[in-house]
Scaffold this motif. Structure first.
Motif, PDB file in Angstrom:
ATOM      1  N   LYS A   6      31.094  -6.276  10.221  1.00  0.00           N
ATOM      2  CA  LYS A   6      31.558  -6.999   9.038  1.00  0.00           C
ATOM      3  C   LYS A   6      33.073  -7.121   9.024  1.00  0.00           C
ATOM      4  CE  LYS A   6      27.687  -5.637   6.127  1.00  0.00           C
ATOM      5  NZ  LYS A   6      27.272  -4.864   4.942  1.00  0.00           N
ATOM      6  N   GLN A   7      33.746  -6.070   9.474  1.00  0.00           N
ATOM      7  CA  GLN A   7      35.200  -6.091   9.468  1.00  0.00           C
ATOM      8  C   GLN A   7      35.754  -7.065  10.509  1.00  0.00           C
ATOM      9  OE1 GLN A   7      33.316  -3.171   9.398  1.00  0.00           O
ATOM     10  NE2 GLN A   7      33.583  -3.138   7.185  1.00  0.00           N
ATOM     11  N   ARG A  10      35.466 -10.421   8.999  1.00  0.00           N
ATOM     12  CA  ARG A  10      36.503 -10.581   7.973  1.00  0.00           C
ATOM     13  C   ARG A  10      37.858 -10.849   8.623  1.00  0.00           C
ATOM     14  NH1 ARG A  10      38.187 -12.986   4.096  1.00  0.00           N
ATOM     15  NH2 ARG A  10      39.440 -11.913   2.549  1.00  0.00           N
ATOM     16  N   SER A  47      41.651  -4.659   1.717  1.00  0.00           N
ATOM     17  CA  SER A  47      40.224  -4.401   1.566  1.00  0.00           C
ATOM     18  C   SER A  47      39.582  -4.035   2.900  1.00  0.00           C
ATOM     19  CB  SER A  47      39.546  -5.636   0.965  1.00  0.00           C
ATOM     20  OG  SER A  47      38.159  -5.487   0.943  1.00  0.00           O
ATOM     21  N   THR A  48      39.916  -4.770   3.931  1.00  0.00           N
ATOM     22  CA  THR A  48      39.364  -4.509   5.260  1.00  0.00           C
ATOM     23  C   THR A  48      39.849  -3.171   5.796  1.00  0.00           C
ATOM     24  OG1 THR A  48      39.312  -6.893   5.645  1.00  0.00           O
ATOM     25  CG2 THR A  48      39.042  -5.481   7.568  1.00  0.00           C
ATOM     26  N   GLU A  51      37.863  -0.436   4.249  1.00  0.00           N
ATOM     27  CA  GLU A  51      36.523  -0.335   4.839  1.00  0.00           C
ATOM     28  C   GLU A  51      36.571   0.391   6.178  1.00  0.00           C
ATOM     29  OE1 GLU A  51      33.493  -1.039   3.530  1.00  0.00           O
ATOM     30  OE2 GLU A  51      34.644  -1.355   1.694  1.00  0.00           O
ATOM     31  N   LYS A  54      36.908   4.031   5.551  1.00  0.00           N
ATOM     32  CA  LYS A  54      35.606   4.604   5.168  1.00  0.00           C
ATOM     33  C   LYS A  54      34.745   4.846   6.403  1.00  0.00           C
ATOM     34  CE  LYS A  54      35.369   2.378   0.661  1.00  0.00           C
ATOM     35  NZ  LYS A  54      34.687   1.329  -0.114  1.00  0.00           N
TER      36      LYS A  54
END
Length: 89
Positions: A6-7, A10, A47-48, A51, A54
């Motif tokens: 997902k990253q 993005r 935001s990326t 993530e 995390k």
């Protein structure tokens, strides 16, 4: 699927946004419109980055803790401290 799937997607969108800003600048577009696009990219990057942090905590750091390897645990902790120090500047 890759842990950063997902990253990566993005980042490709952010890459397109950056090209869009360059085009806006080439076209001599209104400065506020360009600055708003910069703000959008900065928000997307933050935001990326969050993530990925995390993922790091849930994958790399968790593995070091589970391994019981004190050296690896110390290294992962030191890396995070260093990262936060750099971001605080």
């Amino acid at each position: 699927m890759h842990k950063f799937g997902k990253q990566i997607a993005r980042m490709r969108r952010i890459e397109g946004q950056a090209r869009g800003i360059a085009k806006m600048m080439e076209e001599d577009r209104y400065c506020i419109d360009i600055l708003q696009q910069f703000a959008a990219i900065e928000a997307a990057l933050r935001s990326t980055r969050a993530e990925v942090l995390k993922i790091h905590a849930g994958h790399c750091v968790e593995e070091a803790i589970a391994s019981g390897d004190k050296h690896d645990q110390k290294q992962k902790f030191s890396e995070l401290v260093s990262l936060f120090e750099k971001q605080g500047r």
